[in-house]
Design an enzyme around this catalytic site. Sequence first.
Site, short mmCIF file in Angstrom:
data_model
loop_
_atom_site.label_atom_id
_atom_site.label_comp_id
_atom_site.label_asym_id
_atom_site.label_seq_id
_atom_site.Cartn_x
_atom_site.Cartn_y
_atom_site.Cartn_z
N ALA A 66 7.92 22.53 19.05
CA ALA A 66 6.86 22.71 20.04
C ALA A 66 6.85 21.50 20.97
O ALA A 66 7.33 20.43 20.61
CB ALA A 66 5.52 22.82 19.34
N GLY A 105 9.12 24.18 15.40
CA GLY A 105 9.04 25.56 15.92
C GLY A 105 10.40 26.14 16.23
O GLY A 105 10.58 27.36 16.20
N GLU A 108 11.54 27.50 12.99
CA GLU A 108 10.68 28.66 12.67
C GLU A 108 11.11 29.89 13.49
O GLU A 108 11.18 31.00 12.97
CB GLU A 108 9.21 28.30 12.92
CG GLU A 108 8.68 27.29 11.90
CD GLU A 108 7.33 26.74 12.28
OE1 GLU A 108 6.37 26.98 11.53
OE2 GLU A 108 7.22 26.09 13.35
N GLU A 128 7.19 18.37 11.17
CA GLU A 128 5.79 18.37 11.61
C GLU A 128 4.94 17.35 10.84
O GLU A 128 4.02 16.76 11.41
CB GLU A 128 5.18 19.76 11.43
CG GLU A 128 5.66 20.81 12.42
CD GLU A 128 6.92 21.52 11.96
OE1 GLU A 128 7.27 22.56 12.55
OE2 GLU A 128 7.60 21.04 11.03
N1 T1G Z 1 8.07 17.68 22.61
C1 T1G Z 1 8.02 16.98 23.77
N2 T1G Z 1 8.93 16.03 24.14
C2 T1G Z 1 9.94 15.82 23.29
C3 T1G Z 1 10.06 16.51 22.05
C4 T1G Z 1 9.08 17.49 21.73
N3 T1G Z 1 9.13 18.20 20.61
N4 T1G Z 1 11.16 16.05 21.43
C5 T1G Z 1 11.70 15.11 22.23
N5 T1G Z 1 10.98 14.96 23.34
C6 T1G Z 1 11.26 14.06 24.47
C7 T1G Z 1 11.13 12.58 24.10
O1 T1G Z 1 9.82 12.14 24.25
C8 T1G Z 1 12.08 11.93 25.10
O2 T1G Z 1 11.40 11.80 26.32
C9 T1G Z 1 13.19 12.96 25.26
O3 T1G Z 1 12.62 14.21 24.83
C10 T1G Z 1 14.39 12.67 24.41
O4 T1G Z 1 13.95 12.50 23.07
C11 T1G Z 1 4.81 25.01 15.85
C12 T1G Z 1 3.89 22.35 15.49
C13 T1G Z 1 15.10 16.12 19.05
C14 T1G Z 1 16.01 14.55 17.42
O5 T1G Z 1 8.95 16.58 15.75
O6 T1G Z 1 12.98 14.35 16.67
O7 T1G Z 1 7.26 22.25 16.34
O8 T1G Z 1 11.32 9.34 26.46
O9 T1G Z 1 14.55 10.06 22.91
O10 T1G Z 1 16.99 10.40 20.15
O11 T1G Z 1 5.43 24.34 13.77
O12 T1G Z 1 13.50 13.84 20.00
O13 T1G Z 1 13.08 10.59 27.64
O14 T1G Z 1 10.69 10.76 28.40
O15 T1G Z 1 13.88 11.36 20.85
O16 T1G Z 1 18.29 12.33 21.11
C15 T1G Z 1 8.37 19.25 15.82
C16 T1G Z 1 10.79 15.70 17.79
C17 T1G Z 1 7.34 19.43 16.88
C18 T1G Z 1 11.04 16.77 16.85
C19 T1G Z 1 16.23 14.08 19.86
N6 T1G Z 1 9.53 18.61 16.38
N7 T1G Z 1 11.96 15.19 18.49
O17 T1G Z 1 16.33 12.73 19.61
O18 T1G Z 1 16.07 11.82 22.01
S1 T1G Z 1 5.88 20.14 16.20
C20 T1G Z 1 9.74 17.30 16.28
C21 T1G Z 1 12.94 14.51 17.86
C22 T1G Z 1 6.26 21.80 15.97
C23 T1G Z 1 5.62 24.02 15.09
C24 T1G Z 1 5.24 22.61 15.24
C25 T1G Z 1 13.99 13.91 18.73
C26 T1G Z 1 15.31 14.71 18.75
P1 T1G Z 1 11.64 10.55 27.25
P2 T1G Z 1 14.57 11.32 22.15
P3 T1G Z 1 17.02 11.76 20.73
#
Ligand code: T1G
Length: 691
Positions: A66, A105, A108, A128
Site C-alpha cells: 500500500a 498489499g 496479498e 506491515e
Molecule cells: N509507499 C509509499 N512510498 C514508498 C513505499 C510504499 N509502500 N515503498 C517505498 N516507497 C518510496 C520510498 O519512500 C522512497 O521514496 C522510494 O519509494 C524508494 O524506496 C494493505 C497495509 C520496496 C524494498 O512496508 O521496503 O501494504 O525517498 O528508498 O531501498 O496489507 O522501499 O525516493 O522519495 O526504500 O530499493 C507494506 C516498504 C506497506 C514496503 C525498496 N510495504 N518499502 O527499497 O528503495 S503496508 C512495505 C520497502 C501494506 C496492506 C498493508 C522498500 C523496498 P524517496 P527505498 P529500496
Amino acid sequence: MAGAASVVRREVKGSVAFLKLDNPPVNAMSHALRAALKQALDAAIADHNVSAIVLIGAGRTFIAGADISEFGKPRAEPLTPTLIATIEAAPKPVIAAIAGVAFGGGLELAMGCHYRIAAPDARVGQPEVKLGLIPGAGGTQRLPRLVGLAKALDMICGGDPITAAEARELGLIDEIAPGPLEDAAAAMAERLVRDKAPLRRVRDLPGPKAEAEAVTRYRSGLDRRRRGAIAPLRCAETVEASATLPFDQGLAKERDIFIELVGSEQAKAQRYFFFAERAAAKVRDLADDAPAAPVARAAVLGAGTMGGGIAMCFANAGIPVTLIDTGREALERGLATVRRNYQSARGMSEDEVERRMKLIAPSLDWGDVGAADVVIEAVFEDLALKQEVFKKLDAITKPGAIVATNTSYQDVDQIAAATAHPERVLGMHFFSPANVMRLVEVVRGAKTAKPVLASALALSRKLRKVPVTVGVCYGFVGNRMLSLRSRAVERLLLEGALPQEIDAALVGFGFPMGPLAAADLAGLDVGFRARKARGTVFPIADAICEAGRFGQKTNAGYYHYESGSRAPLADPEVERIIAGIAARMGVRRRTIGAAEIVERTMLPMVNEGARILEEKIAQRPSDIDVIWVYGYGWPVYRGGPMFYADSIGLRDVAATLAEQARKLDDAALAPAPLLARLAGEGKGFHDLVDG
Ligand code: T1G
C-alpha cells in the site's frame, strides 16, 4: 506518483492480456494505481478475446505494498480487497508475475490471483508489522492457508521477506521463471488455458492446521522480542484465527484490527520512521546520485572488539579485508573472536564460516594498508594515539583511499589535521557489536571532500548499514545525547532510585536493556577513563569503579553476576556505596517512580538534540531519531527522541525541563533556544524545514 491514465498499461500477446503496473519507483498501491488497475481488470475480464490476465510490474518491481503516504488520510475505493474480489470472481485465470518485491498489499494481491510466478531473485513478504500494522487485505487469512500456521506467524509477526526459492518450496509461488519473466508468464497463461486449469482461489483452501505447540512456542518468544510493540501481538492473534474461523469471519477480524491499528500512536510513529530512514540517506549539498568510488579491498587497524566486528562487515559483504594489529597476541585474540561470532551465527554452515574467514587476512604489517581502497582505524580511544596513526597512514595509504576513524567521541578535524590529506579523512562510527548494529554515524569533517563523503555513504549501504551524516563535536549526535542520560541516571541514583528500578523503567519504555545493565556489559572502565580524561566527576559511577567493580568482566558493577552468568542481580553493596555518597553530599533519598525516571532521562536528551540541531551537527530532527533507533535501541514504535517530544508537545517538554532545571539547580537542563522558540510558537520539531 504518476496520474491514473498511465499507471497501468495493457499489452495483449495472443489472447493473454498483460496489465503492466507503472507507478515508479516501487509501484506503491496508491489510489491512482488501484483505480487504474480496477478499470483495466474489468476491461480484460469483459473482453472475450482475452483468455488469461497477467499482472506484472513495468519497472524493477511488482508491488511494494500500500502507499504508506496515504495512511492516516481518508481511504478511497477501490481498496485492495475490492481488487482481489474482482480477481477471485474472474472467469479466466489471473496470474501474478513477480519481479523485485511483492510486499504487503502486493503479496496479498498476488495471493488473490489464481496462480503466481516469480523471477529467481524476487522476494515476497508481509512487512506491515514494521509499520505498526497487520496485513489489511487478507494476508493474515490467505498466507496461512498456503504456507501453514507456523510459517505464516513467522512471516507476518516478524515482517521479514523470503526468497522466491523458499516461497516456491512452501507453495506460495507456483513457479520460478526459467528465463525472462514476461515470457515465462505468457507460457504459463497459455498452458493454464490450454489445460483448462482450475481457477484456484486461496480463500477456498481449508484453514491451516491449528499447531497449538508451535503457536505457544512462537508466542513465548514473541512477548520477549516485541518489547511493548502492539502490532506483533495483533498479528499473531489474527493469523491464529485463520485456523479457527471460517475465511470471511477471519477476514472481518483482520479488517477491524487493521483499522484500529492504522490510527494508533505506534503506527503513526513507525510510519514517520519509515520516511525518516529514507530522508537520512539524503545529504543537503550532495546530489543523490553523487558518484562513489568503488571499494574492492579494505583494511582495518586494530583487532579489538570494534575492529573485529568491522572486519566482519566487510567479509559479510564479500569485500576482502586486512585486519591489522601491532601485537600477535591481540591479533590472534581478535581473529578468534571473529571466528566464534561466525560459528555462533544462526544457520551459518561451517563452509560459510570458512568462506568468510578467508576474506579476513590477519597482518602485523602496516604496509598492507597500501592495497586498500578504504582504511578504517579502530585503535584505542585516545586522540594523540589516533593522530599518530593517521600521520603514519598518510605515507602508506594509496592515493584516493578513504581514511576513516571509528572514534566514538574524538574530534575528527583534529585527527584529519595530523595528515597531509584531510580531504580524504572522515569518521565512520560503527556501534557495538559492529557486525550486528545497523547504524553508522558518518562524521563529515570540515575538510572532508564531497566524493569521499559520497563514497563512505555508499560503502555503508553496501555493508548493509544505515548511514547518518553528522558534523564534528564531542560524541557526535548519539553519544553526546547519551551523556545527558548518563548524567540524569547518576543524579537519580543519588536521589534514591536503585539500578534495577532505573533499568526496569527504561525497559518498560521499550529499550532492550537498561542503561546500568548495558554499562556493566560494555565495561565501566571505558567510561571511567573517559571521565577522568575529561575531568568529569560522577561520584557514584566513580566510586563503583574505584571499588574495582567494572561490570560483567569483574562479575560486579551496578549489579552482581554469578560466575559464568550474565543475569544482573541486585547488590546491597551497591546500595550501601550509593547511600554513603548521598549522606556525604547531604542528599535525602526518596522513592522515585518509573514515569519520573523516564521523564528525567529522556527529556534532557531531547534538549541536547535541539542544541545539536542549532549547531547543525545533525541535518534534521528525524536523523537524530534514526540514530537513536538503530544505534541505541530506542523503541521504533515511539519514533525516536525528537518525535517522542513532539508527541508530548514541546510546550510541556519545555515546561518540564525548566522545572527540572530549577529543582535540580542545573542550568544545563534549561530548554535550549530552539526548543523554547518552537514551544513558544506552538510548533514541533517536525515543523522544522529540511535545509
Ligand atoms: N509507499 C509509499 N512510498 C514508498 C513505499 C510504499 N509502500 N515503498 C517505498 N516507497 C518510496 C520510498 O519512500 C522512497 O521514496 C522510494 O519509494 C524508494 O524506496 C494493505 C497495509 C520496496 C524494498 O512496508 O521496503 O501494504 O525517498 O528508498 O531501498 O496489507 O522501499 O525516493 O522519495 O526504500 O530499493 C507494506 C516498504 C506497506 C514496503 C525498496 N510495504 N518499502 O527499497 O528503495 S503496508 C512495505 C520497502 C501494506 C496492506 C498493508 C522498500 C523496498 P524517496 P527505498 P529500496
